[in-house]
Design a protein around this motif. Structure first.
Motif, PDB file in Angstrom:
ATOM      1  N   ASP A 130       0.820  -1.211   0.000  1.00 41.72           N
ATOM      2  CA  ASP A 130       0.000   0.000   0.000  1.00 41.72           C
ATOM      3  C   ASP A 130       0.858   1.267   0.000  1.00 41.72           C
ATOM      4  OD1 ASP A 130      -2.276  -1.567   0.026  1.00 41.72           O
ATOM      5  OD2 ASP A 130      -2.600  -1.354   2.196  1.00 41.72           O
ATOM      6  N   ALA A 131       2.077   1.164   0.543  1.00 41.51           N
ATOM      7  CA  ALA A 131       2.998   2.306   0.610  1.00 41.51           C
ATOM      8  C   ALA A 131       3.903   2.386  -0.616  1.00 41.51           C
ATOM      9  CB  ALA A 131       3.837   2.218   1.885  1.00 41.51           C
ATOM     10  N   GLY A 132       3.579   1.620  -1.654  1.00 41.66           N
ATOM     11  CA  GLY A 132       4.335   1.688  -2.897  1.00 41.66           C
ATOM     12  C   GLY A 132       5.366   0.593  -3.086  1.00 41.66           C
ATOM     13  N   GLY A 133       5.379  -0.377  -2.191  1.00 40.51           N
ATOM     14  CA  GLY A 133       6.325  -1.477  -2.338  1.00 40.51           C
ATOM     15  C   GLY A 133       5.959  -2.376  -3.508  1.00 40.51           C
ATOM     16  N   SER A 134       6.964  -2.789  -4.237  1.00 40.29           N
ATOM     17  CA  SER A 134       6.789  -3.764  -5.312  1.00 40.29           C
ATOM     18  C   SER A 134       7.022  -5.149  -4.723  1.00 40.29           C
ATOM     19  CB  SER A 134       7.804  -3.503  -6.423  1.00 40.29           C
ATOM     20  OG  SER A 134       7.929  -4.638  -7.258  1.00 40.29           O
ATOM     21  N   ILE A 135       6.168  -6.093  -5.045  1.00 40.50           N
ATOM     22  CA  ILE A 135       6.308  -7.441  -4.516  1.00 40.50           C
ATOM     23  C   ILE A 135       7.689  -8.005  -4.819  1.00 40.50           C
ATOM     24  CG2 ILE A 135       5.240  -8.527  -6.529  1.00 40.50           C
ATOM     25  CD1 ILE A 135       5.113  -9.720  -2.839  1.00 40.50           C
ATOM     26  N   PHE A 136       8.266  -7.635  -5.950  1.00 42.96           N
ATOM     27  CA  PHE A 136       9.572  -8.163  -6.329  1.00 42.96           C
ATOM     28  C   PHE A 136      10.678  -7.668  -5.410  1.00 42.96           C
ATOM     29  CE2 PHE A 136       6.965  -8.229 -10.173  1.00 42.96           C
ATOM     30  CZ  PHE A 136       6.967  -9.599 -10.394  1.00 42.96           C
ATOM     31  N   TYR A 137      10.522  -6.475  -4.864  1.00 43.32           N
ATOM     32  CA  TYR A 137      11.507  -5.956  -3.913  1.00 43.32           C
ATOM     33  C   TYR A 137      11.152  -6.355  -2.485  1.00 43.32           C
ATOM     34  CZ  TYR A 137      13.392  -3.303  -7.776  1.00 43.32           C
ATOM     35  OH  TYR A 137      13.954  -2.944  -8.970  1.00 43.32           O
ATOM     36  N   VAL A 138       9.894  -6.282  -2.132  1.00 46.21           N
ATOM     37  CA  VAL A 138       9.455  -6.658  -0.785  1.00 46.21           C
ATOM     38  C   VAL A 138       9.831  -8.109  -0.503  1.00 46.21           C
ATOM     39  CG1 VAL A 138       7.403  -7.012   0.653  1.00 46.21           C
ATOM     40  CG2 VAL A 138       7.660  -4.896  -0.653  1.00 46.21           C
ATOM     41  N   CYS A 139       9.808  -8.932  -1.529  1.00 46.19           N
ATOM     42  CA  CYS A 139      10.183 -10.341  -1.378  1.00 46.19           C
ATOM     43  C   CYS A 139      11.617 -10.484  -0.879  1.00 46.19           C
ATOM     44  CB  CYS A 139       9.990 -11.077  -2.695  1.00 46.19           C
ATOM     45  SG  CYS A 139      10.260 -12.852  -2.563  1.00 46.19           S
ATOM     46  N   LYS A 140      12.495  -9.564  -1.243  1.00 48.69           N
ATOM     47  CA  LYS A 140      13.883  -9.623  -0.768  1.00 48.69           C
ATOM     48  C   LYS A 140      13.938  -9.471   0.750  1.00 48.69           C
ATOM     49  CE  LYS A 140      15.977  -8.033  -5.055  1.00 48.69           C
ATOM     50  NZ  LYS A 140      16.150  -9.385  -5.527  1.00 48.69           N
ATOM     51  N   LEU A 141      13.082  -8.620   1.297  1.00 46.14           N
ATOM     52  CA  LEU A 141      12.999  -8.482   2.750  1.00 46.14           C
ATOM     53  C   LEU A 141      12.453  -9.769   3.367  1.00 46.14           C
ATOM     54  CD1 LEU A 141      13.117  -6.910   5.418  1.00 46.14           C
ATOM     55  CD2 LEU A 141      10.845  -5.991   4.847  1.00 46.14           C
ATOM     56  N   ALA A 142      11.445 -10.334   2.752  1.00 48.87           N
ATOM     57  CA  ALA A 142      10.885 -11.587   3.261  1.00 48.87           C
ATOM     58  C   ALA A 142      11.956 -12.669   3.313  1.00 48.87           C
ATOM     59  CB  ALA A 142       9.706 -12.030   2.395  1.00 48.87           C
ATOM     60  N   MET A 143      12.799 -12.726   2.306  1.00 43.79           N
ATOM     61  CA  MET A 143      13.870 -13.730   2.273  1.00 43.79           C
ATOM     62  C   MET A 143      14.854 -13.525   3.419  1.00 43.79           C
ATOM     63  SD  MET A 143      13.119 -15.702  -0.169  1.00 43.79           S
ATOM     64  CE  MET A 143      11.862 -15.619  -1.414  1.00 43.79           C
TER      65      MET A 143
END
Length: 117
Positions: A71-84
């Motif tokens: 919702d704050a503009g994160g792209s799933i492709f980048y947010v996934c790096k944090l999840a990893m």
């Protein structure tokens, strides 16, 4: 500006999201290198400060509120790096975004995908 299309059951990432989420996405992208992951894990709040996140982005990241990051503009492709970094998989995120457990999400994928409506 053309309005973003509404596609039921999906999250549409448009150009405005891209602009709004630049700092958050840059931070997440930086986590691709081991040195940055170590720096991040040593002091997440200080690492956020280096990227100039908005208050909403910072809170979402530090709270690991995955939906709020999008919702704050994160792209799933980048947010996934944090999840990893947290030891989470893309399937875990898929479950979060679809209100399913990771196992149920994986089962849905194996069965050909979830059904909308």
């Amino acid at each position: 500006m053309t309005p973003k299309p509404e596609i039921p059951g999906t999250y549409v990432f448009g150009i405005e999201d891209c602009r709004r989420g630049f700092a958050l996405n840059a931070l997440c992208a930086s986590l691709a290198t081991p040195r940055n992951r170590m720096r991040f894990l040593a002091d997440e709040a200080a690492y956020c400060d280096e990227f100039g996140l908005s208050a909403d982005q910072r809170a979402a990241l530090l709270d690991r509120d995955w939906k709020a990051m999008l919702d704050a503009g994160g792209s799933i492709f980048y947010v996934c790096k944090l999840a990893m970094v947290d030891g989470r998989s893309m399937q875990y995120l898929g479950g979060v975004f679809t209100h399913m457990t990771t196992e149920d999400f994986i089962s849905a994928l194996e069965a050909g995908g979830r059904r909308l409506g």
